[in-house]
Design a protein around this motif. Structure first.
Motif, PDB file in Angstrom:
ATOM      1  N   LEU A   9       6.229  14.397  45.333  1.00 41.46           N
ATOM      2  CA  LEU A   9       5.807  15.756  44.996  1.00 41.46           C
ATOM      3  C   LEU A   9       5.623  15.876  43.488  1.00 41.46           C
ATOM      4  N   HIS A  10       4.576  16.589  43.093  1.00 41.25           N
ATOM      5  CA  HIS A  10       4.241  16.742  41.679  1.00 41.25           C
ATOM      6  C   HIS A  10       3.849  18.186  41.411  1.00 41.25           C
ATOM      7  N   ILE A  11       4.361  18.751  40.337  1.00 43.39           N
ATOM      8  CA  ILE A  11       4.040  20.121  39.934  1.00 43.39           C
ATOM      9  C   ILE A  11       2.870  20.074  38.966  1.00 43.39           C
ATOM     10  N   ALA A  12       1.860  20.928  39.212  1.00 43.00           N
ATOM     11  CA  ALA A  12       0.692  20.965  38.336  1.00 43.00           C
ATOM     12  C   ALA A  12       0.185  22.392  38.199  1.00 43.00           C
ATOM     13  N   PRO A  13      -0.158  22.796  36.971  1.00 39.98           N
ATOM     14  CA  PRO A  13      -0.876  24.060  36.834  1.00 39.98           C
ATOM     15  C   PRO A  13      -2.208  23.937  37.584  1.00 39.98           C
ATOM     16  N   ALA A  14      -2.616  24.989  38.270  1.00 40.21           N
ATOM     17  CA  ALA A  14      -3.847  24.939  39.060  1.00 40.21           C
ATOM     18  C   ALA A  14      -5.048  24.549  38.205  1.00 40.21           C
ATOM     19  N   ALA A  15      -5.100  25.037  36.970  1.00 41.27           N
ATOM     20  CA  ALA A  15      -6.230  24.718  36.093  1.00 41.27           C
ATOM     21  C   ALA A  15      -6.292  23.226  35.766  1.00 41.27           C
ATOM     22  N   GLU A  16      -5.130  22.574  35.705  1.00 44.73           N
ATOM     23  CA  GLU A  16      -5.083  21.132  35.410  1.00 44.73           C
ATOM     24  C   GLU A  16      -5.519  20.300  36.619  1.00 44.73           C
ATOM     25  N   TRP A  17      -5.228  20.782  37.817  1.00 40.16           N
ATOM     26  CA  TRP A  17      -5.556  20.054  39.045  1.00 40.16           C
ATOM     27  C   TRP A  17      -7.052  20.100  39.345  1.00 40.16           C
ATOM     28  N   SER A  18      -7.684  21.218  39.049  1.00 42.14           N
ATOM     29  CA  SER A  18      -9.103  21.384  39.363  1.00 42.14           C
ATOM     30  C   SER A  18      -9.941  20.361  38.607  1.00 42.14           C
ATOM     31  N   ALA A  19     -10.910  19.802  39.297  1.00 41.30           N
ATOM     32  CA  ALA A  19     -11.811  18.825  38.676  1.00 41.30           C
ATOM     33  C   ALA A  19     -13.222  19.090  39.172  1.00 41.30           C
ATOM     34  N   PRO A  20     -14.197  18.888  38.309  1.00 37.43           N
ATOM     35  CA  PRO A  20     -15.576  19.109  38.744  1.00 37.43           C
ATOM     36  C   PRO A  20     -16.035  18.086  39.784  1.00 37.43           C
ATOM     37  N   ASP A  21     -15.448  16.914  39.772  1.00 41.21           N
ATOM     38  CA  ASP A  21     -15.846  15.842  40.679  1.00 41.21           C
ATOM     39  C   ASP A  21     -14.613  15.357  41.447  1.00 41.21           C
ATOM     40  N   PRO A  22     -14.588  15.516  42.771  1.00 42.18           N
ATOM     41  CA  PRO A  22     -13.403  15.103  43.533  1.00 42.18           C
ATOM     42  C   PRO A  22     -13.153  13.597  43.516  1.00 42.18           C
ATOM     43  N   VAL A  47     -13.045  11.919  40.704  1.00 44.41           N
ATOM     44  CA  VAL A  47     -12.377  11.641  39.436  1.00 44.41           C
ATOM     45  C   VAL A  47     -10.871  11.663  39.671  1.00 44.41           C
ATOM     46  N   PRO A  48     -10.158  10.581  39.358  1.00 42.77           N
ATOM     47  CA  PRO A  48      -8.704  10.561  39.556  1.00 42.77           C
ATOM     48  C   PRO A  48      -8.012  11.646  38.726  1.00 42.77           C
ATOM     49  N   TYR A  49      -6.879  12.096  39.221  1.00 48.03           N
ATOM     50  CA  TYR A  49      -6.072  13.107  38.539  1.00 48.03           C
ATOM     51  C   TYR A  49      -5.269  12.449  37.436  1.00 48.03           C
ATOM     52  N   ARG A  50      -5.392  12.988  36.214  1.00 44.54           N
ATOM     53  CA  ARG A  50      -4.694  12.459  35.048  1.00 44.54           C
ATOM     54  C   ARG A  50      -3.997  13.612  34.314  1.00 44.54           C
ATOM     55  N   PRO A  51      -2.774  13.938  34.689  1.00 45.21           N
ATOM     56  CA  PRO A  51      -2.072  14.999  33.959  1.00 45.21           C
ATOM     57  C   PRO A  51      -1.746  14.548  32.541  1.00 45.21           C
ATOM     58  N   ALA A  52      -1.426  15.498  31.685  1.00 46.49           N
ATOM     59  CA  ALA A  52      -1.144  15.197  30.279  1.00 46.49           C
ATOM     60  C   ALA A  52      -0.047  14.159  30.107  1.00 46.49           C
ATOM     61  N   SER A  53       0.954  14.161  30.998  1.00 44.26           N
ATOM     62  CA  SER A  53       2.070  13.216  30.840  1.00 44.26           C
ATOM     63  C   SER A  53       1.629  11.759  30.964  1.00 44.26           C
ATOM     64  N   PRO A  82      10.651   9.464  41.202  1.00 46.15           N
ATOM     65  CA  PRO A  82       9.453   8.615  41.260  1.00 46.15           C
ATOM     66  C   PRO A  82       8.509   8.935  40.109  1.00 46.15           C
ATOM     67  N   HIS A  83       8.016   7.877  39.482  1.00 39.91           N
ATOM     68  CA  HIS A  83       7.022   7.989  38.417  1.00 39.91           C
ATOM     69  C   HIS A  83       5.811   7.153  38.812  1.00 39.91           C
ATOM     70  N   VAL A  84       4.638   7.728  38.691  1.00 43.15           N
ATOM     71  CA  VAL A  84       3.387   7.034  39.023  1.00 43.15           C
ATOM     72  C   VAL A  84       2.786   6.530  37.712  1.00 43.15           C
ATOM     73  N   TYR A  85       2.668   5.223  37.585  1.00 44.59           N
ATOM     74  CA  TYR A  85       2.187   4.598  36.359  1.00 44.59           C
ATOM     75  C   TYR A  85       0.678   4.350  36.406  1.00 44.59           C
ATOM     76  N   GLY A  86      -0.053   5.422  36.430  1.00 47.43           N
ATOM     77  CA  GLY A  86      -1.511   5.365  36.417  1.00 47.43           C
ATOM     78  C   GLY A  86      -2.061   6.651  36.989  1.00 47.43           C
ATOM     79  N   PRO A  87      -3.378   6.796  36.942  1.00 52.82           N
ATOM     80  CA  PRO A  87      -3.975   8.007  37.507  1.00 52.82           C
ATOM     81  C   PRO A  87      -3.761   8.076  39.008  1.00 52.82           C
ATOM     82  N   VAL A  88      -3.778   9.292  39.519  1.00 58.78           N
ATOM     83  CA  VAL A  88      -3.555   9.528  40.948  1.00 58.78           C
ATOM     84  C   VAL A  88      -4.902   9.643  41.652  1.00 58.78           C
TER      85      VAL A  88
END
Length: 112
Positions: free
Chosen positions: A3-16, A18-24, A80-86
């Motif tokens: 499970l990962h917490i994300a602001p909705a604005a950070e999760w949204s992407a113009p292209d589905p 494109v992998p998710y890359r949070p600031a962390s 759990p830590h994910v070491y790369g884009p999701v």
């Protein structure tokens, strides 16, 4: 399930695609995750009260991730830590973290 917490604005992407890359991922080298819902909501309540806008709880299927997952200690617990884009295909669920006017977590709701 991770499970990962994300602001909705950070999760949204113009292209589905494109992998998710949070600031962390850029600042710490990994994506923070929680092992269960109670832990994720406690973290949201403790650390995300001042984050504006909707907060989401993303559910990752660990088997669908192409990035490495490491379970690492913080205090007396493992996280759990994910070491790369999701990969977005690894996100199998999204729910909204409901908060009151002070930013305190009040529960979960479907994300529409």
């Amino acid at each position: 399930m991770l499970l990962h917490i994300a602001p909705a604005a950070e999760w949204s992407a113009p292209d589905p695609e494109v992998p998710y890359r949070p600031a962390s991922l850029a600042t710490e080298g990994f994506v923070h995750c929680s092992p269960d819902e109670d832990t994720a909501l406690a973290i949201a309540d403790a650390h995300y009260r001042s984050v504006p806008g909707p907060l989401l709880l993303l559910m990752f299927d660990e088997a669908l991730l192409t990035a490495e997952v490491r379970w690492e200690g913080s205090g007396d617990r493992l996280f759990p830590h994910v070491y790369g884009p999701v990969d977005r295909a690894a996100v199998v669920g999204v729910r909204e973290i409901r908060r009151d006017a002070a930013g305190r977590v009040t529960g979960l709701a479907p994300w529409v």
